[in-house]
Scaffold this active site. Structure first.
Site, PDB file in Angstrom:
ATOM      1  N   HIS A 116     124.682  47.804  -0.104  1.00 21.58           N
ATOM      2  CA  HIS A 116     124.845  48.485   1.195  1.00 21.58           C
ATOM      3  C   HIS A 116     125.566  47.617   2.226  1.00 21.58           C
ATOM      4  O   HIS A 116     125.891  48.093   3.317  1.00 21.58           O
ATOM      5  CB  HIS A 116     123.482  48.968   1.721  1.00 21.58           C
ATOM      6  CG  HIS A 116     122.633  47.914   2.353  1.00 21.58           C
ATOM      7  ND1 HIS A 116     121.572  47.315   1.717  1.00 21.58           N
ATOM      8  CD2 HIS A 116     122.677  47.347   3.581  1.00 21.58           C
ATOM      9  CE1 HIS A 116     121.002  46.434   2.515  1.00 21.58           C
ATOM     10  NE2 HIS A 116     121.658  46.434   3.666  1.00 21.58           N
TER      11      HIS A 116
ATOM     12  N   ASP B 209     120.714  49.105  -5.186  1.00 23.49           N
ATOM     13  CA  ASP B 209     121.266  48.379  -4.045  1.00 23.49           C
ATOM     14  C   ASP B 209     121.518  46.916  -4.436  1.00 23.49           C
ATOM     15  O   ASP B 209     120.802  46.006  -4.026  1.00 23.49           O
ATOM     16  CB  ASP B 209     120.306  48.472  -2.857  1.00 23.49           C
ATOM     17  CG  ASP B 209     120.938  47.971  -1.563  1.00 23.49           C
ATOM     18  OD1 ASP B 209     122.167  47.765  -1.544  1.00 23.49           O
ATOM     19  OD2 ASP B 209     120.202  47.789  -0.583  1.00 23.49           O
TER      20      ASP B 209
ATOM     21  N   SER C 240     119.905  41.378   5.186  1.00 30.45           N
ATOM     22  CA  SER C 240     120.283  42.200   4.037  1.00 30.45           C
ATOM     23  C   SER C 240     121.131  41.417   3.042  1.00 30.45           C
ATOM     24  O   SER C 240     122.025  40.668   3.435  1.00 30.45           O
ATOM     25  CB  SER C 240     121.088  43.413   4.496  1.00 30.45           C
ATOM     26  OG  SER C 240     120.268  44.348   5.128  1.00 30.45           O
ATOM     27  N   GLY C 241     120.841  41.619   1.762  1.00 35.32           N
ATOM     28  CA  GLY C 241     121.607  40.955   0.719  1.00 35.32           C
ATOM     29  C   GLY C 241     121.119  39.559   0.403  1.00 35.32           C
ATOM     30  O   GLY C 241     121.482  38.979  -0.619  1.00 35.32           O
TER      31      GLY C 241
END
Length: 309
Positions: free
Chosen positions: A98, A152, A253-254
């Site tokens: 994402h 994801d 995120s990530g």
């Protein structure tokens, strides 16, 4: 006898059409994974001795596989931090699918990999910047066309080799289908929003770390938690029935969920995927893509990339 991945066997069969057997064998050997043997060990040991519940600033360079993935917006000369990531190989960064959704997200030339960082917005002598060659999002990732954040996961291929130093190291991948026991403590790291506000994300100046317990899958599937949004290819981690305790947040995120399983090496068991708006909400723990569920995809993606040279 060494275990051969099914993806490699398929490729070997393909080559029988046009090559002699010894060449096929050589090709298979070349394609067998070369994951770093010296993974998961930091030169500067992380400060994990204290029983930290709330997130705090990490010891500088103690999570040396932590990546800042940065993009240059259209018309700008400057790069901005978008997501975290984990260095797992001299050519590869593991992150979330994402992260690559807006504007020039699909254009690898707009992105860069930054390692050796502690203070995000300051120039540091230890930092190293690497170009991005290719971005691989999981083929089944459909968000936001579908509301669920399944699959994801993404791999970012560096344009040049990223060699280890005291400030840059590789994290280990977990073994395929490894599962974590509920209550096991792992660490999430990143420069994400430290305030947890619903608007105006404010990135942390320094790399932060937080110690989170694993929440069992059945609990996280309960309606008062995340219900059927959680799949068995995900991990929930955080504190139940409380609000205001640490969690992954926008900007994390990530990034990695790092765990030690009976040895001193750090393994990246999760990729920060989603959480509640505001980040710390009662009964809404952080949700991570479970790396162990995607080891075959990671290896198959590397093989696919091999033929694009």
């Amino acid at each position: 006898m060494n275990e051969i991945n099914p993806e490699i066997i398929i490729l070997c069969c393909f080559f029988t059409l046009s090559m002699h057997f010894f060449i096929i064998s050589e090709k298979c050997f070349v394609l067998s994974p070369d994951w770093p043997k010296d993974c998961g060990l930091a030169h500067f040991k992380p400060n994990t001795a204290e029983r930290i519940v709330s997130g705090n600033e990490a010891r500088p360079h103690s999570w040396p596989w932590q990546v800042s993935l940065q993009v240059r917006p259209r018309g700008s000369k400057h790069y901005v931090h978008v997501c975290g990531g984990t260095l797992i190989h001299k050519n590869w960064v593991l992150t979330a699918a994402h992260c690559f959704q807006k504007g020039k997200a699909e254009d690898a030339g707009s992105w860069r990999i930054v390692l050796g960082k502690h203070q995000l917005k300051r120039s540091e002598t230890a930092e190293r910047i690497f170009p991005v060659k290719r971005i691989y999002r999981h083929e089944h990732f459909r968000y936001p066309a579908h509301s669920e954040l399944d699959y994801d996961i993404a791999l970012v291929k560096a344009g040049t080799d990223i060699l280890p130093s005291n400030f840059i190291r590789y994290a280990c991948l977990p073994r395929k289908q490894t599962s974590l026991k509920p209550g096991h403590y792992c660490w999430v790291t990143g420069w994400g929003d430290t305030r947890g506000g619903k608007e105006n994300v404010s990135l942390a100046e320094a790399l932060n770390q937080a110690r989170l317990p694993i929440i069992d899958y059945k609990t996280c599937r309960q309606k008062k938690f995340w219900g059927d949004r959680v799949r068995d290819s995900m991990i929930c981690a955080g504190f139940r029935d409380t609000e205001g305790t640490p969690a992954a947040c926008q900007g994390d995120s990530g990034g990695p969920l790092l765990c030690q399983l009976g040895r001193d090496r750090w393994e990246v068991h999760g990729v920060v995927s989603f959480g509640p708006i505001g980040c710390t909400v009662e009964n809404k723990p952080s949700v991570f893509t479970r790396t162990a569920a995607y080891i075959p995809w990671i290896e198959a993606t590397r093989i696919r990339d091999f033929f694009l040279h």
